[in-house]
Design a protein around this motif. Structure first.
Motif, PDB file in Angstrom:
ATOM      1  N   LEU A  25      -5.081  -9.980  -4.859  1.00 33.70           N
ATOM      2  CA  LEU A  25      -5.504  -8.649  -4.448  1.00 33.70           C
ATOM      3  C   LEU A  25      -6.434  -8.025  -5.488  1.00 33.70           C
ATOM      4  O   LEU A  25      -7.492  -7.480  -5.155  1.00 33.70           O
ATOM      5  CB  LEU A  25      -4.274  -7.760  -4.224  1.00 33.70           C
ATOM      6  N   ILE A 136      -5.996 -11.779   1.869  1.00 35.18           N
ATOM      7  CA  ILE A 136      -4.878 -10.889   1.528  1.00 35.18           C
ATOM      8  C   ILE A 136      -3.744 -11.070   2.517  1.00 35.18           C
ATOM      9  O   ILE A 136      -2.563 -11.161   2.137  1.00 35.18           O
ATOM     10  CB  ILE A 136      -5.358  -9.425   1.508  1.00 35.18           C
ATOM     11  N   ARG A 145       2.019  -6.451   4.438  1.00 36.70           N
ATOM     12  CA  ARG A 145       0.563  -6.454   4.520  1.00 36.70           C
ATOM     13  C   ARG A 145      -0.020  -5.041   4.520  1.00 36.70           C
ATOM     14  O   ARG A 145      -1.067  -4.796   3.917  1.00 36.70           O
ATOM     15  CB  ARG A 145       0.108  -7.202   5.780  1.00 36.70           C
ATOM     16  N   ALA A 148      -0.238  -3.800   1.006  1.00 37.27           N
ATOM     17  CA  ALA A 148      -1.334  -4.430   0.272  1.00 37.27           C
ATOM     18  C   ALA A 148      -2.682  -3.873   0.716  1.00 37.27           C
ATOM     19  O   ALA A 148      -3.559  -3.598  -0.109  1.00 37.27           O
ATOM     20  CB  ALA A 148      -1.289  -5.948   0.488  1.00 37.27           C
ATOM     21  N   PHE A 152      -5.863  -1.983  -1.217  1.00 32.67           N
ATOM     22  CA  PHE A 152      -7.224  -2.456  -1.002  1.00 32.67           C
ATOM     23  C   PHE A 152      -8.130  -1.293  -0.577  1.00 32.67           C
ATOM     24  O   PHE A 152      -9.226  -1.104  -1.117  1.00 32.67           O
ATOM     25  CB  PHE A 152      -7.213  -3.555   0.066  1.00 32.67           C
TER      26      PHE A 152
END
Length: 473
Positions: A25, A136, A145, A148, A152
């Motif tokens: 990431l 990712i 997800r 994450a 991002f």
């Protein structure tokens, strides 16, 4: 509420290396931050560049428009190539193209070469963005997800703010080229780090890419965006604008026809029957329509109605990307607990409320309401953005995550450019309070239709079940 850091529990990539998802990431963000941080500073520096390159701001605006055109056309193709040849490979290629384009921007001797260099940057982003998102999602398990993607999104929206704050004084002291002199080596370091850190996930099915489908989709998208550009300047009944609109429609019809007949289509049309695929593709671009359109109308409002200087306007407008950046990890975390559907609906509602705040702000010439509108629009996108990407990815098969992320990015760019062009057409030459109020009311009305997309989305568990369904063509 505390915001958790990215999980270190890997998905399908990384194996026993529990720290790999975090490293991935950070590496991916490092590779893309050059593009993100350069966006605002290029837009803000157009007058300076125009003087230095003996050109006009109107021509140099193609450094922004052309970049988005290349992204809109190239992203689906390069996302699909990532599905076939490996997301790591396409990300690395895109990183190198991005680095080269950044160097060329700094060395550009003329306005035309600068615009061309920015289009090369757009090509690099078209390769890196969808494949970065796929990497990712491969590394993180479905349950994490959204979290994450929140981090991002935070980096992608925070970098432009940092670029403006740091780049502004640098340009004043040393000229606009110094920005690219700083960004170019950072870009190459990011590409080198990606080559070392990112683990190959292996290529997908070795199939021939559907070039006819790719070409027809690209032509349709390009013609539509050029139609918007032409219509905003010459009117929607201009013969050339109408011709471009017709080409776009024909291209879309050809794309659908080709995809129905293709043995291995570029994009499976049956995905559009899945609400978790189609819903975000409706909600996100309609929110971006108001988000970007209103954001570019706001400086005119602050100038015409409030009489603020450029410096003061820039400080006021920083409230929106700052809120977007700060709230993105929160949106990712909430999506993991409340579900993506709730966050997508929340984002659409908040965007409508932000437009409503601006309607009254323009009508009453009220600065606090302007700030409330900025905060609400930033919060709307921050809370919802992580869920757009993860919902779409969960609705498709593993081998199609690149093209799925690419479609999300393409629709987002179309929404942004449509909002910018259309809302300026609605404003026209009017600069009175009620003229601005009408524009924001129009943006709110368009965004309200995005609620349909949010309401289409089903629970995350349903999406996960569909994600595991056997692939078909």
């Amino acid at each position: 509420m505390s915001v958790a850091t990215p999980t270190e529990t890997g998905g399908s990539v990384g194996g026993a290396d529990g720290g790999y998802p975090r490293r991935l990431l950070i590496t991916v963000i490092g590779g893309l931050i050059v593009f993100s941080s350069s966006m605002t500073i290029v837009s803000a520096s157009l007058p300076t560049m125009a003087d230095d390159l003996d050109s006009t701001e109107s021509f140099l605006s193609w450094a922004v428009t052309g970049l988005f055109l290349v992204m809109a056309v190239g992203t689906p193709v390069l996302g699909r190539l990532g599905d076939i040849h490996g997301h790591r490979r396409l990300f690395l290629i895109g990183s190198i193209v991005l680095s080269v384009g950044t160097i060329l921007c700094g060395l550009a001797p003329t306005a035309a070469t600068f615009v061309g260099a920015r289009m090369i940057v757009g090509l690099g982003i078209a390769a890196t963005m969808p494949n970065a998102m796929a990497l990712i999602m491969e590394a993180y398990p479905p349950a994490r997800r959204s979290e994450a993607m929140g981090w991002f999104q935070m980096a992608m929206t925070g970098a432009p703010v940092l670029g403006l704050i740091v780049g502004g004084p640098l340009i004043e002291a040393f000229g606009w080229r110094v920005v690219f002199a700083v960004l170019a080596p950072i870009s190459f370091v990011g590409a080198a780090a990606a080559w070392k850190v990112i683990k190959p996930s292996g290529p997908g099915r070795r199939v021939a890419i559907d070039w006819w489908g790719a070409a027809s989709l690209g032509i349709s998208t390009l013609a539509f965006l050029l139609f918007l550009e032409r219509a905003s300047a010459a009117g929607f009944v201009d013969p050339l604008a109408l011709s471009l609109a017709a080409v776009s429609v024909v291209g879309l019809v050809v794309f659908i026809t080709v995809e129905r007949r293709a043995t291995v289509p570029m994009l499976r049309l049956d995905y559009f029957r899945r609400p978790n695929f189609t819903g975000p593709l409706i909600a996100q671009p309609l929110s971006q329509f108001a988000y970007m359109g209103a954001f570019l109308i706001a400086p005119l409002l602050l100038d015409e109605l409030f009489g603020y200087s450029v410096g003061v306007i820039a400080i006021v407008l920083l409230a929106r990307p700052l809120m977007y950046s700060v709230s993105s990890p929160v949106g990712g975390r909430l999506a993991s607990t409340l579900g993506e559907r709730s966050m997508i609906i929340t984002g659409s509602v908040l965007m409508v409320l932000s437009m409503l705040a601006w309607v009254f702000a323009a009508h009453w010439i009220n600065l606090p309401l302007i700030l409330i509108g900025l905060v609400l629009s930033g919060l709307a996108m921050g809370l919802a953005s992580p869920s757009y990407a993860t919902t779409i990815a969960a609705a498709v098969d593993d081998g199609d995550m690149g093209i799925a992320n690419a479609m999300g990015t393409t629709m987002m760019n179309i929404g942004m450019l449509t909002g910018i062009q259309t809302m300026f057409v609605v404003l026209g030459d009017g600069r009175q309070p009620d003229d601005f109020a009408l524009v924001f009311a129009f943006g709110g009305l368009v965004t309200a239709f995005g609620l349909i997309g949010g309401l289409m989305v089903t629970s995350s568990k349903t999406a996960a079940v569909r994600h595991r369904a056997p692939s078909g063509v």
